[in-house]
Design a protein around this motif. Structure first.
Motif, short mmCIF file in Angstrom:
data_model
loop_
_atom_site.label_atom_id
_atom_site.label_comp_id
_atom_site.label_asym_id
_atom_site.label_seq_id
_atom_site.Cartn_x
_atom_site.Cartn_y
_atom_site.Cartn_z
N GLU A 1 0.84 -1.20 0.00
CA GLU A 1 0.00 0.00 0.00
C GLU A 1 0.88 1.25 0.00
OE1 GLU A 1 -3.15 2.19 2.99
OE2 GLU A 1 -3.06 0.01 2.98
N TYR A 2 0.57 2.22 -0.87
CA TYR A 2 1.31 3.47 -0.92
C TYR A 2 1.08 4.24 0.37
CZ TYR A 2 2.51 8.26 -2.15
OH TYR A 2 3.05 9.52 -2.14
N ILE A 3 2.17 4.71 1.00
CA ILE A 3 2.04 5.42 2.28
C ILE A 3 2.67 6.81 2.27
CG2 ILE A 3 1.80 3.36 3.69
CD1 ILE A 3 4.83 3.68 4.33
N GLY A 4 3.34 7.19 1.18
CA GLY A 4 3.93 8.52 1.12
C GLY A 4 5.21 8.55 0.32
N PHE A 5 5.92 9.69 0.40
CA PHE A 5 7.18 9.81 -0.32
C PHE A 5 8.15 10.69 0.45
CE2 PHE A 5 4.80 13.46 -1.85
CZ PHE A 5 5.74 14.47 -1.84
N LEU B 1 20.20 16.13 2.76
CA LEU B 1 19.04 16.95 3.06
C LEU B 1 17.78 16.19 2.67
CD1 LEU B 1 17.73 19.65 3.86
CD2 LEU B 1 18.09 20.41 1.50
N ILE B 2 16.88 16.02 3.61
CA ILE B 2 15.57 15.46 3.31
C ILE B 2 14.70 16.65 2.99
CG2 ILE B 2 13.62 14.14 4.18
CD1 ILE B 2 15.64 12.69 6.02
N ARG B 3 14.47 16.86 1.70
CA ARG B 3 13.79 18.08 1.25
C ARG B 3 12.30 18.03 1.49
NH1 ARG B 3 16.18 20.12 -4.39
NH2 ARG B 3 14.46 21.55 -4.02
N SER B 4 11.74 16.85 1.51
CA SER B 4 10.29 16.75 1.68
C SER B 4 9.94 15.36 2.20
CB SER B 4 9.60 16.98 0.33
OG SER B 4 8.21 16.89 0.48
N ILE B 5 9.04 15.33 3.14
CA ILE B 5 8.44 14.07 3.60
C ILE B 5 6.94 14.25 3.53
CG2 ILE B 5 8.00 12.52 5.53
CD1 ILE B 5 10.77 12.99 6.55
N TYR B 6 6.29 13.35 2.85
CA TYR B 6 4.83 13.34 2.85
C TYR B 6 4.42 11.99 3.40
CZ TYR B 6 -0.01 13.14 1.50
OH TYR B 6 -1.38 13.01 1.52
#
Length: 105
Positions: A20-24, A40-45
């Motif tokens: 199941e897709y849970i984010g990126f 650098l973790i530029r984005s967490i969704y």
């Protein structure tokens, strides 16, 4: 960010758990002149209500990638401070910066 992903300067990691897709997550390796490499973790969704097992597995993958890329540290910025602060502290992250903002009208 989009151009960095397309050019290969940044990597987008799609997260799946039990198919199941849970984010990126979007990561980028940075190194300023005279400084050590950092990731650098530029984005967490991702939903902060995901299980600790999901977060633990995701951070393990990021740790392995960071070691492979020979970085000194990982950095992550977010505007979702309270929710992510609690979750990140559970996984040995610590707050290093506080950013203040004021609108200019």
């Amino acid at each position: 960010m989009y151009n960095d992903i397309l050019s290969g300067a940044a990597i987008i990691w799609a997260g799946f758990f039990d198919s199941e897709y849970i984010g990126f997550i979007v990561t980028q390796i940075l190194q300023a002149p005279g400084e050590e490499r950092r990731m650098l973790i530029r984005s967490i969704y991702a939903n902060t209500k995901l299980s600790d097992e999901v977060y633990q597995e995701g951070f393990q993958i990021l740790d392995e990638h960071a070691k492979k890329m020979q970085v000194r540290a990982m950095e992550f910025f977010t505007t979702r401070d309270k929710a992510f602060e609690r979750k990140m502290k559970q996984h040995k992250w610590e707050v290093k910066y506080v950013i203040f903002e004021r609108e200019v009208i």
